[in-house]
Design an enzyme around this catalytic site. Structure first.
Site, PDB file in Angstrom:
ATOM      1  N   SER A  80     -19.330  -7.876  38.387  1.00  0.00           N
ATOM      2  CA  SER A  80     -18.621  -8.921  37.656  1.00  0.00           C
ATOM      3  C   SER A  80     -17.251  -8.379  37.294  1.00  0.00           C
ATOM      4  CB  SER A  80     -19.373  -9.315  36.384  1.00  0.00           C
ATOM      5  OG  SER A  80     -20.591  -9.965  36.695  1.00  0.00           O
ATOM      6  N   HIS A 118     -29.102  10.146  41.904  1.00  0.00           N
ATOM      7  CA  HIS A 118     -30.276  10.593  42.644  1.00  0.00           C
ATOM      8  C   HIS A 118     -31.295  11.219  41.702  1.00  0.00           C
ATOM      9  CE1 HIS A 118     -29.624  10.167  46.994  1.00  0.00           C
ATOM     10  NE2 HIS A 118     -28.340  10.206  46.694  1.00  0.00           N
ATOM     11  N   ALA A 165      -5.992  11.092  34.585  1.00  0.00           N
ATOM     12  CA  ALA A 165      -6.209  11.417  35.991  1.00  0.00           C
ATOM     13  C   ALA A 165      -7.158  12.605  36.142  1.00  0.00           C
ATOM     14  CB  ALA A 165      -4.873  11.731  36.660  1.00  0.00           C
ATOM     15  N   THR A 170     -18.856  10.961  31.812  1.00  0.00           N
ATOM     16  CA  THR A 170     -20.316  11.012  31.824  1.00  0.00           C
ATOM     17  C   THR A 170     -20.937  10.412  30.567  1.00  0.00           C
ATOM     18  OG1 THR A 170     -20.341  13.219  30.823  1.00  0.00           O
ATOM     19  CG2 THR A 170     -20.278  13.120  33.227  1.00  0.00           C
ATOM     20  N   LYS A 171     -20.106  10.128  29.549  1.00  0.00           N
ATOM     21  CA  LYS A 171     -20.585   9.581  28.280  1.00  0.00           C
ATOM     22  C   LYS A 171     -19.677   8.426  27.857  1.00  0.00           C
ATOM     23  CE  LYS A 171     -22.522  13.953  26.615  1.00  0.00           C
ATOM     24  NZ  LYS A 171     -22.486  14.983  25.529  1.00  0.00           N
ATOM     25  N   ARG A 185     -13.634  14.167  27.638  1.00  0.00           N
ATOM     26  CA  ARG A 185     -13.822  14.162  26.186  1.00  0.00           C
ATOM     27  C   ARG A 185     -12.660  13.397  25.560  1.00  0.00           C
ATOM     28  NH1 ARG A 185     -10.910  18.569  27.332  1.00  0.00           N
ATOM     29  NH2 ARG A 185      -9.449  19.378  25.773  1.00  0.00           N
TER      30      ARG A 185
END
Length: 217
Positions: A80, A118, A165, A170-171, A185
């Protein structure tokens, strides 16, 4: 602002809508094949073709969406995307786990957005043959993602944030923040409150973001 790409979209919207309807008559596999062939066209025709194809292939697609050359799009039916969005050349976008991109988002070249990962629990199989699990990605309004970023599954990026860049996200990233690094971060606020705080007193001063810094350690 004169000369912007969205002005061209506005001028040619009736033609684009007609083109979109004609392309919608073709089977989905043929439309995906045409997506690949669009890279052979000059810039404006190629951009127009990818936009019209995206309007048919995506779960939702707004107005004025620019898709650059060599953008690989997987599982578009789970994507979307809002209006005034640009995804620049050589990006990899996989919406297997679900992907929402709100309005006014700019994604620079060679960025990857991957909404799956994975597993490796079945030791009788190579890791590459283990099942994959999907987790939705959400990118809020007015987000700028720099070149060469990696946005991984399950991540949400709040509105009006900047991903520097090369960052690997990951969070979750809260709204109005700048995130940098590998893994990414939060380093500072870029919102209006930060500007007001920075000018209180006798001049500019450092702004503490301990709650966010601790969250990303």
């Amino acid at each position: 602002m004169k000369g912007r790409g969205r002005d061209a979209f506005s001028r040619f919207r009736p033609v684009l809508r007609m083109m979109e309807k004609l392309l919608g008559l073709a089977p989905k596999p043929l439309q995906k094949w045409m997506w690949t062939l669009s890279d052979l066209l000059p810039d404006l025709p190629g951009t127009a073709l990818r936009y019209c194809l995206l309007r048919n292939l995506a779960h939702r697609c707004g107005d004025n969406v620019l898709i650059g050359r060599s953008v690989e799009l997987r599982y578009p039916e789970r994507l979307s995307i809002g209006s005034n969005v640009s995804i620049h050349k050589q990006c990899y976008v996989d919406a297997y786990g679900g992907l929402t991109i709100e309005d006014e988002v700019s994604i620079a070249h060679q960025t990857s957005i991957v909404s799956f990962q994975h597993t490796w629990s079945d030791e009788s199989l190579p890791i590459r043959d283990n099942p994959v699990t999907g987790a939705a990605i959400s990118i809020g309004r007015d987000v700028w993602i720099g070149c060469g970023c990696r946005i991984l599954s399950g991540v949400s990026i709040g509105s009006r944030s900047v991903i520097a860049a090369g960052a690997v996200v990951t969070k979750p990233v809260p709204s109005g923040m700048l995130a940098v690094g590998v893994p990414a971060r939060v380093v500072k606020s870029i919102g209006r409150a930060a500007k007001e705080s920075a000018t209180i007193g006798n001049g500019p001063r450092m702004i503490s973001h301990e709650p966010y810094t601790q969250h990303y350690q």
